[in-house]
Scaffold this motif. Structure first.
Motif, PDB file in Angstrom:
ATOM      1  N   LEU A   1      50.417  43.566  37.648  1.00 51.82           N
ATOM      2  CA  LEU A   1      50.255  42.648  36.520  1.00 51.82           C
ATOM      3  C   LEU A   1      48.969  42.939  35.752  1.00 51.82           C
ATOM      4  N   PHE A   2      47.863  43.129  36.457  1.00 53.84           N
ATOM      5  CA  PHE A   2      46.609  43.475  35.791  1.00 53.84           C
ATOM      6  C   PHE A   2      46.761  44.784  35.015  1.00 53.84           C
TER       7      PHE A   2
ATOM      8  N   ASP B   1      41.915  52.001  33.059  1.00 49.21           N
ATOM      9  CA  ASP B   1      40.487  51.792  33.350  1.00 49.21           C
ATOM     10  C   ASP B   1      40.082  50.344  33.077  1.00 49.21           C
ATOM     11  N   ASP B   2      40.621  49.786  31.986  1.00 44.97           N
ATOM     12  CA  ASP B   2      40.299  48.389  31.639  1.00 44.97           C
ATOM     13  C   ASP B   2      40.742  47.427  32.735  1.00 44.97           C
ATOM     14  N   ALA B   3      41.803  47.771  33.446  1.00 46.43           N
ATOM     15  CA  ALA B   3      42.346  46.866  34.465  1.00 46.43           C
ATOM     16  C   ALA B   3      41.473  46.807  35.703  1.00 46.43           C
ATOM     17  N   LEU B   4      40.753  47.883  35.994  1.00 49.42           N
ATOM     18  CA  LEU B   4      40.077  47.983  37.286  1.00 49.42           C
ATOM     19  C   LEU B   4      38.955  46.968  37.459  1.00 49.42           C
TER      20      LEU B   4
ATOM     21  N   ALA C   1      44.528  42.045  45.464  1.00 50.45           N
ATOM     22  CA  ALA C   1      44.623  43.201  44.573  1.00 50.45           C
ATOM     23  C   ALA C   1      45.968  43.901  44.722  1.00 50.45           C
ATOM     24  N   GLY C   2      46.460  44.007  45.960  1.00 50.95           N
ATOM     25  CA  GLY C   2      47.754  44.644  46.172  1.00 50.95           C
ATOM     26  C   GLY C   2      48.891  43.856  45.543  1.00 50.95           C
TER      27      GLY C   2
ATOM     28  N   ALA D   1      39.278  40.029  42.619  1.00 53.15           N
ATOM     29  CA  ALA D   1      39.573  40.223  44.038  1.00 53.15           C
ATOM     30  C   ALA D   1      38.341  39.954  44.894  1.00 53.15           C
ATOM     31  N   ALA D   2      37.172  40.339  44.401  1.00 49.66           N
ATOM     32  CA  ALA D   2      35.934  40.106  45.151  1.00 49.66           C
ATOM     33  C   ALA D   2      35.685  38.615  45.325  1.00 49.66           C
ATOM     34  N   VAL D   3      35.890  37.851  44.266  1.00 48.27           N
ATOM     35  CA  VAL D   3      35.694  36.398  44.347  1.00 48.27           C
ATOM     36  C   VAL D   3      36.689  35.782  45.325  1.00 48.27           C
TER      37      VAL D   3
END
Length: 453
Positions: A68-69, A310-313, A62-63, A320-322
């Motif tokens: 980019l996201f 908000d859409d990026a989160l 994520a960092g 990132a979880a996967v």
């Protein structure tokens, strides 16, 4: 033995929970707990080390890719809020006519995603317009969903060179290549996916007509149709609507052309060596062009930017979880035995790349997640075996876009939820265009590379 059983149980749990619609973050955390405990990994290392901050950790990813996201989501939201995305869709529809509705869905989705608009924004753009198309052309909703999946989630995601997609950037950042690596092989794979995919969908449409199967209204259709441009609403022209996408792609392509022409400049070296930052910069320029071109956007700019953030989160957290799930998996002896088995298979190295990237993406149900895990765990061995980084970049990208769309894929579930479809109704067609045909395309590229190499 217990660790291997725990690894299998954790993978099965992730798939089952995803299919039941459980939040992917919750599903991942429960699954890594099963895998970690059964493999005797201390709980504090599971949740405070390997899952969040390891080489394939959720927060490490994520960092590295937050910018980019964020830029991609803001650009997508600006394209939607300015009606540029709708302008492209409507203009293409007017040019091709409703009888080519499946081509329209595929081409518009491809144009938007190749230009950097995130997949979920593309889905929400195409479905409202698609209600009219499906009614006029009498297209089964399952086939329209498959056309969206083909255009938004296959060749522009993993095959075509130059795209600022997360998959292209992950490979470039990991291998030190640029976004055009293995470009001609990517074009070949992209053409196979697009043309064979559309041949399949058109064939299925003709068969559905012969069987008397056509469009069937759904309550979600009426809800989404209300979001489509009203009849007579003035939309930007196709040229004006597409200009921000041209800006994004030109920003990425021009440095490459200048370098190939022998021009040397610090900014060109920066563009080639920093794919995350340069792709993000290109998306920011695309957003700036939206601001200049579309007056309605200027009236509500900060609200739109906030919505884009908000859409990026959600996509960032889910991806990132996967990847954090993979960060725990790669700590197990079972994974290392699996990786060794893949590397020791008596097949050519490129075939091994195809198999390993596909299987890892299938396990995680994520092309980006699988690709990141592949790059951190297996790519060094393939480089040592003599595969050129540029070729590994493109073949791994293509392979990661195969089994990533199994039934527990988050993107598949999101599309079906949006359109009110079930796996039983629609998954067969989505499987063909997002799994079977991309795998065929990747194998064709592998064969071409072996013949030419």
């Amino acid at each position: 033995m217990l660790g291997d059983l725990g690894l299998i149980a954790g993978l099965a749990l992730l798939i089952i929970l995803a299919l039941r619609g459980i939040n992917i973050l919750v599903a991942v955390l429960l699954s890594v707990l099963v895998i970690g405990v059964s493999n005797q990994i201390p709980i504090q290392d599971i949740f405070l080390k390997h899952f969040p901050f390891g080489p394939s950790g959720a927060f490490s990813f994520a960092g590295n890719f937050l910018l980019l996201f964020l830029c991609g989501a803001i650009f997508g939201r600006m394209m939607a809020a300015s009606h540029a995305a709708q302008g492209i869709a409507v203009a293409v529809m007017e040019q091709l006519g409703s009888k080519r509705a499946l081509w329209i869905a595929m081409l518009v989705c491809a144009l938007l995603t190749y230009g950097g608009v995130v997949v979920f924004v593309v889905m929400f753009t195409m479905y409202p317009i698609g209600v009219t198309l499906m009614r006029q052309a009498n297209i089964p909703r399952r086939l329209y969903a498959a056309a969206i999946a083909l255009g938004a989630g296959t060749f522009t995601m993993t095959a075509l060179p130059g795209t600022p997609s997360i998959h292209n950037v992950i490979a470039a950042r990991s291998l030190g290549t640029d976004l055009f690596a293995g470009g001609w092989y990517g074009v070949l794979g992209g053409l196979v996916m697009a043309l064979v995919g559309m041949w399949y969908l058109q064939t299925q449409w003709q068969r559905s007509i012969a069987k008397g199967e056509g469009y069937q209204a759904h309550v979600k259709d009426e809800q989404m149709a209300a979001l489509a441009p009203a009849e007579g609403q003035q939309l930007p022209s196709l040229m004006r609507s597409a200009l921000p996408i041209v800006v994004v792609l030109a920003t990425i392509i021009i440095p490459r052309i200048l370098q190939m022409s022998g021009v040397e400049a610090p900014v060109l070296s920066f563009a080639a060596s920093q794919p995350v930052l340069w792709a993000s910069f290109a998306l920011l320029l695309g957003g700036a062009s939206c601001f200049v071109l579309f007056e309605p956007l200027r009236q509500n700019l900060m609200a739109v930017v906030g919505q884009g953030a908000d859409d990026a989160l959600l996509p960032l957290i889910n991806t990132a979880a996967v990847i954090g799930f993979g960060g725990v998996v790669i700590q197990t002896s079972g994974f290392h035995e699996f990786a060794k088995w893949l590397l020791d298979l008596p097949v050519p190295e490129l075939v091994s790349v195809f198999l390993s990237a596909n299987l890892i993406s299938g396990i995680t149900a994520s092309a980006s997640g699988g690709l990141q895990i592949f790059m951190s765990s297996l790519a060094p061995a393939y480089l040592e075996a003599g595969i050129a980084p540029e070729l590994l970049h493109r073949v791994a990208n293509l392979a990661a876009g195969g089994l990533d769309s199994l039934p527990h894929s988050g993107a598949v579930i999101a599309l079906f939820t949006l359109m009110g479809l079930t796996h039983k109704e629609a998954y067969k067609d989505v499987f063909v265009v997002t799994v079977a045909i991309p795998m065929l395309a990747a194998l064709i590229v592998v064969a071409a590379a072996m013949l030419l190499g």
